[in-house]
Design an enzyme around this catalytic site. Structure first.
Site, PDB file in Angstrom:
ATOM      1  N   HIS A 364       0.813  -1.233   0.000  1.00  0.00           N
ATOM      2  CA  HIS A 364       0.000   0.000   0.000  1.00  0.00           C
ATOM      3  C   HIS A 364       0.830   1.260   0.000  1.00  0.00           C
ATOM      4  O   HIS A 364       0.268   2.356   0.122  1.00  0.00           O
ATOM      5  CB  HIS A 364      -0.913   0.053   1.225  1.00  0.00           C
ATOM      6  N   LYS A 543      -8.755  13.355   4.780  1.00  0.00           N
ATOM      7  CA  LYS A 543      -7.825  12.212   4.761  1.00  0.00           C
ATOM      8  C   LYS A 543      -6.836  12.436   5.885  1.00  0.00           C
ATOM      9  O   LYS A 543      -6.835  13.508   6.509  1.00  0.00           O
ATOM     10  CB  LYS A 543      -7.095  12.115   3.421  1.00  0.00           C
ATOM     11  N   ARG A 544      -5.966  11.457   6.141  1.00  0.00           N
ATOM     12  CA  ARG A 544      -4.918  11.687   7.126  1.00  0.00           C
ATOM     13  C   ARG A 544      -4.091  12.900   6.719  1.00  0.00           C
ATOM     14  O   ARG A 544      -3.944  13.190   5.527  1.00  0.00           O
ATOM     15  CB  ARG A 544      -4.009  10.454   7.239  1.00  0.00           C
ATOM     16  N   LYS A 549       0.359  14.350   1.165  1.00  0.00           N
ATOM     17  CA  LYS A 549      -1.029  14.595   0.745  1.00  0.00           C
ATOM     18  C   LYS A 549      -1.277  16.088   0.526  1.00  0.00           C
ATOM     19  O   LYS A 549      -2.295  16.493  -0.028  1.00  0.00           O
ATOM     20  CB  LYS A 549      -1.995  14.023   1.774  1.00  0.00           C
ATOM     21  N   THR A 651      -8.866   6.079  -1.942  1.00  0.00           N
ATOM     22  CA  THR A 651     -10.201   5.495  -2.108  1.00  0.00           C
ATOM     23  C   THR A 651     -11.254   6.573  -1.882  1.00  0.00           C
ATOM     24  O   THR A 651     -12.352   6.491  -2.429  1.00  0.00           O
ATOM     25  CB  THR A 651     -10.436   4.326  -1.126  1.00  0.00           C
ATOM     26  N   LYS A 655     -14.946   7.612  -3.799  1.00  0.00           N
ATOM     27  CA  LYS A 655     -16.232   7.889  -3.127  1.00  0.00           C
ATOM     28  C   LYS A 655     -16.778   9.237  -3.580  1.00  0.00           C
ATOM     29  O   LYS A 655     -17.983   9.396  -3.811  1.00  0.00           O
ATOM     30  CB  LYS A 655     -16.042   7.878  -1.604  1.00  0.00           C
TER      31      LYS A 655
HETATM   32  C1  F58 Z   1      -3.226   3.670   2.169  1.00  0.00           C
HETATM   33  N1  F58 Z   1      -2.275   3.329   3.171  1.00  0.00           N
HETATM   34  C2  F58 Z   1      -2.588   4.412   1.000  1.00  0.00           C
HETATM   35  N2  F58 Z   1      -1.663   2.999   5.341  1.00  0.00           N
HETATM   36  O1  F58 Z   1      -1.907   5.548   1.478  1.00  0.00           O
HETATM   37  C3  F58 Z   1      -3.691   4.810   0.034  1.00  0.00           C
HETATM   38  O2  F58 Z   1      -3.147   5.431  -1.088  1.00  0.00           O
HETATM   39  C4  F58 Z   1      -4.477   3.575  -0.381  1.00  0.00           C
HETATM   40  O3  F58 Z   1      -5.597   3.936  -1.121  1.00  0.00           O
HETATM   41  C5  F58 Z   1      -4.939   2.802   0.829  1.00  0.00           C
HETATM   42  O4  F58 Z   1      -3.851   2.499   1.680  1.00  0.00           O
HETATM   43  C6  F58 Z   1      -5.621   1.505   0.456  1.00  0.00           C
HETATM   44  O5  F58 Z   1      -4.843   0.801  -0.459  1.00  0.00           O
HETATM   45  C7  F58 Z   1      -2.621   3.385   4.459  1.00  0.00           C
HETATM   46  O6  F58 Z   1      -3.738   3.734   4.820  1.00  0.00           O
HETATM   47  C8  F58 Z   1      -1.751   3.063   6.667  1.00  0.00           C
HETATM   48  O7  F58 Z   1      -2.625   3.685   7.243  1.00  0.00           O
HETATM   49  C9  F58 Z   1      -0.681   2.310   7.417  1.00  0.00           C
HETATM   50  C10 F58 Z   1      -1.140   2.006   8.822  1.00  0.00           C
HETATM   51  C11 F58 Z   1      -0.085   1.295   9.622  1.00  0.00           C
HETATM   52  C12 F58 Z   1       1.226   2.019   9.610  1.00  0.00           C
HETATM   53  C13 F58 Z   1       1.688   2.326   8.221  1.00  0.00           C
HETATM   54  C14 F58 Z   1       0.616   3.043   7.385  1.00  0.00           C
END
Ligand code: F58
Length: 813
Positions: A364, A543-544, A549, A651, A655
């Site tokens: 990811h 988003k985060r 970002k 994602t 949406k």
């Molecule tokens: C996200 N990663 C990607 N990681 O940033 C986003 O582009 C993608 O659409 C999504 O995954 C689904 O594929 C993500 O959310 C985390 O939150 C991890 C959590 C644990 C620590 C490292 C990051």
């Protein structure tokens, strides 16, 4: 027929439900399950009575799904994920069971509003962001499709922290979803496994035996996940940690009261809290323990189920698929080899090959700082046998591929990405661009050795939650136009396309959007104290918070716009409400500074009489799934402005497009595919490509040059530095401005000018509201491909080789 079977088959909750029977059931649960009566019941009692009534109708399809899976000897998919960001489940279940109208009337008969009752449910935030939410969408799609599957994760006592603001700064408080009652879990004390850590490995007779020094018990809690029309239900099984011995009575009797409970506290710590790191890891021992804890419990549970059906281990890859959601469960590779080789005596090479045939891995992120690595010291200490097996796996791989450059260990660390890759038969990226970049960057060498292994599965979102349930008015409009087949076949939305040219349809579509905006404005006014005019453009970035970002690019443009309006308030401006929402990892200082800056700009801009009615900035705190469900349907513009090459997919972008927001975005992640599908003319593109980004970083002084070339950018930065948003205090945001003027790794300065250009085109486009609505309709009509049903079908075909058992399984059972 066994007694159990007789009992199961005589419980029929498939009789037609009426509002009357539903109401009777709610009242029965209120009395017999909650022990209260309508005169005394609190909102939570009603919510629980409603949830139990709904749950009663899930259990039969759930059992039937399990029976059909056994009967068909079907392959099962196990989705291993540290995170499941499921949010609220009650409305999802009501919608999927087709009980919305019945529940609405029944609750109204009882003097309650269904909408008020469902929002009483705690929002289960067992995830950080996109990765966790994707897992939740996947579970729902797996059930809708009828693919036998189980989600495995951790039952965190505390999910993602609650966010509030103190003078604009993020403050974190513990999340407590489990403190509030909910009706979805079934505790399974019988499904418990002992999970060991540390200790020693003994060799005898060519066999290795691991004797852990400490152990905890993993105990299962099951939540049924019901698919569309209640045709199939899978299980989310979350593991909770408890101690081997509850209490040390000897120590207690010696007066060591705290010490007597120390083991219990240590064990429970494992499932105490979700790690709030967005992208970086602080290498905590506890995190590795969490990873091994849930992975080991899940593998053993799956093998136990396999053993109950088959006695030939060579069948394992035909009956079991484990999907690793990122590298967090990557220890599954060596653990499965250990279970097959050490415990069951399979030769090592066969054990590795068998494990690989069962395992696949989703990546990811390409951010180097987010790729997991664990020090060999820590691994040796916590998982000594796994460390040995990793060395063996590495050696076997090296022998088979003499030209390889990559190793599974580097700089004294075990590299979890290469380990997951090596132990998986398929590795997938989450958008086309991301998958290509994976091949060229992080996994270039492994890709050269295994050119068939990397595949793409572009992410998707479940339309049941993100359109049907979140946006009922638009859903009704769509269903009236094309029927309801779109709900589980989202490509049918294409049939809306001709209606983009129908003025009546556009007007109705615009009304539906306006209604959602007015609803959001009402919520923001009462719950958050911010006035927003629904006639203005709602421009949303949720988003985060992360540098890549680029929320800071958005707020800089906001500042520049504010300054431009002040310069010439009577020029033609398009009124905008800029909405930001999202959490920053508690230890991520820069991201927290960005939050502080946005809130500070909001304070100044919203108080300015000159720009009032033309520009508003809102930052609702504590972004979560439920807030997303309010914001997305109300958005006109979706901000997807990451530095190209950095966002694996996104994602939220899907949406928004589905709900008819137009995107302003870079060629990053799934934006690329969204633009291809909705059409370049219905998407506002700006910024450098991923290749250009890489090249620009090599240009000495790139940020300074960009700032020099754009007076608007220079002026916006200067306003921040002069203390315009910090009561004259000049140093408050210097980390941000210094970064943008300096290294500017994420190319905020270099992309600013083109972003400004795109935004002004957006202003002009929005002034022709009917043309805008036409573009919005086309975004909805052309977003069908972004259903997580399509994504799951892709995984089933290309990775798991699993087939649906489900469709109508319950009805036919
Ligand atoms: C996200 N990663 C990607 N990681 O940033 C986003 O582009 C993608 O659409 C999504 O995954 C689904 O594929 C993500 O959310 C985390 O939150 C991890 C959590 C644990 C620590 C490292 C990051």
């Amino acid at each position: 027929m066994t007694l159990a079977a007789v009992q199961l088959d005589t419980v029929t909750s498939t009789e037609p439900v009426t509002a009357q029977s539903f109401r009777t059931d709610v009242l029965r649960h209120l009395k017999y399950t909650l022990g209260t009566d309508p005169g005394h019941a609190q909102l939570t009692d009603w919510r629980m009575a409603l949830a139990h009534t709904v749950r009663d109708r899930i259990v039969d399809p759930w059992f039937a799904s399990t029976r059909a899976t056994y009967a068909g000897q079907a392959k099962r998919v196990y989705y291993l994920s540290m995170e499941f960001l499921i949010g609220r489940l009650l409305e999802d279940a009501i919608v999927n069971l087709g009980l919305m109208d019945v529940a609405d009337v029944a609750m109204a008969d009882l003097g309650l509003s269904l909408a008020d009752v469902v929002v009483d449910e705690p929002d289960a935030a067992l995830g950080n962001g996109g990765l966790g939410r994707l897992a939740a969408c996947f579970l729902e799609s797996l059930s809708t499709i009828g693919c036998p599957a189980m989600g495995y994760g951790i039952r965190y006592e505390h999910g993602l922290f609650k966010q509030s603001f103190d003078r604009g700064r993020q403050v974190e408080a513990p999340e407590d979803w489990l403190q509030r009652p909910h009706a979805w879990e079934f505790e399974r004390p019988e499904a418990a496994f002992q999970i060991g850590f540390g200790g020693t490995v003994a060799e005898a007779g060519g066999r290795s035996t691991w004797s852990p020094a400490e152990a905890v018990i993993a105990e299962a809690f099951d939540t049924p996940i019901i698919g569309w029309k209640g045709r199939w239900a899978n299980t989310l099984r979350l593991w909770s940690a408890r101690p081997m011995n509850l209490f040390d009575l000897d120590r207690f009797n010696r007066g060591e009261y705290a010490g007597a409970a120390a083991d219990e506290a240590a064990a429970r710590t494992i499932s105490r809290v979700l790690y709030p790191d967005d992208t970086t890891h602080d290498g905590k021992r506890l995190r590795l323990k969490q990873e091994y804890f849930f992975t080991a419990a899940s593998l053993r549970d799956a093998l136990r189920r396999f053993d109950s059906e088959y006695d030939d281990l060579s069948l394992l890859p035909h009956k079991v698929a484990f999907q690793l959601n990122d590298t967090h469960p990557a220890i599954a590779g060596p653990e499965l080899v250990r279970l097959l080789h050490d415990d069951r005596g399979m030769p090592l090479d066969d054990a590795i090959a068998t494990a690989r045939a069962c395992l696949s891995y989703t990546n990811h992120t390409l951010l180097p700082e987010a790729l997991e690595r664990w020090s060999e010291g820590l691994m040796n200490d916590l998982l000594p046998r796994h460390m040995q097996l990793i060395e063996r796996i590495d050696a076997v791989h090296a022998a088979a591929h003499p030209s390889r450059n990559v190793t599974l260990r580097g700089g004294g660390d075990v590299l979890m990405g290469p380990l997951a890759f090596t132990m998986a038969h398929k590795v997938n990226g989450v958008s086309a661009l991301h998958t290509d970049l994976m091949k060229e960057t992080v996994f270039a060498d492994l890709h050269r050795l295994h050119p068939e292994r990397i595949v793409n599965q572009t992410n998707g979102v479940t339309p049941r939650r993100w359109l049907l349930s979140a946006n009922p008015r638009l859903s009704t409009l769509i269903t009236d136009a094309i029927g309801d087949g779109w709900i589980d076949d989202l490509e049918q939305l294409a049939r809306l396309e001709p209606m983009a040219d129908d003025a009546g349809f556009r007007a109705a579509y615009a009304d539906a959007k306006h209604e959602k905006k007015a609803e959001l404005a009402g919520f923001m006014a009462t719950a958050r104290g911010v006035e927003m005019d629904p006639a203005a453009m709602f421009d949303v970035q949720i988003k985060r918070i992360h540098e890549y970002k680029r929320q800071h690019l958005n707020i800089l443009e906001t500042i520049a716009l504010w300054q431009a309006i002040r310069d010439d308030p009577h020029a033609t401006w398009t009124p905008r409400v800029k909405i930001f929402s999202g959490k920053a990892a508690p230890g991520y200082f820069f991201a927290k500074q960005i939050i502080h800056l946005i809130n500070s700009v909001a304070r100044v801009v919203n108080a300015d009489p000159v720009t009032a009615g033309l520009l508003t900035v809102a930052y609702p705190a504590n972004y979560n799934v439920s807030l997303a469900e309010r914001l997305i349907p109300a958005a006109d513009l979706s901000e997807q402005v990451s530095t190209a090459g950095k966002e694996a997919s996104g994602t939220g972008n899907m949406k928004f497009a589905l709900n008819g927001a137009l995107t302003v975005g870079t060629l990053d992640g799934a934006n690329v595919e969204i633009r291809e599908r909705v059409g370049a003319e219905n998407f506002f593109l700006f910024g450098m490509t991923a290749d250009e980004v890489v090249a620009r970083r090599d240009v000495p002084g790139h940020a300074g040059k960009a700032i020099e070339a754009d007076p608007r950018l220079a002026r916006a930065l200067q306003a921040i530095d002069e203390g315009t948003f910090s009561d004259g205090d000049q140093g408050v945001f210097s980390d941000i401005t210094r970064n943008i003027r300096g290294t500017d790794h994420f190319l905020v300065a270099s992309d600013f000018t083109d972003y400004w250009r795109a935004q002004r085109e957006i202003d002009a486009a929005y002034r022709d509201r009917d043309a805008w609505t036409r573009m919005a309709v086309l975004n909805t009509a052309r977003s069908g491909w972004f259903s997580s049903d399509r994504t799951i079908r892709g995984y089933m075909a290309d990775i798991w080789h699993a087939v649906p058992v489900g469709r109508g399984a319950h009805r036919d059972a």
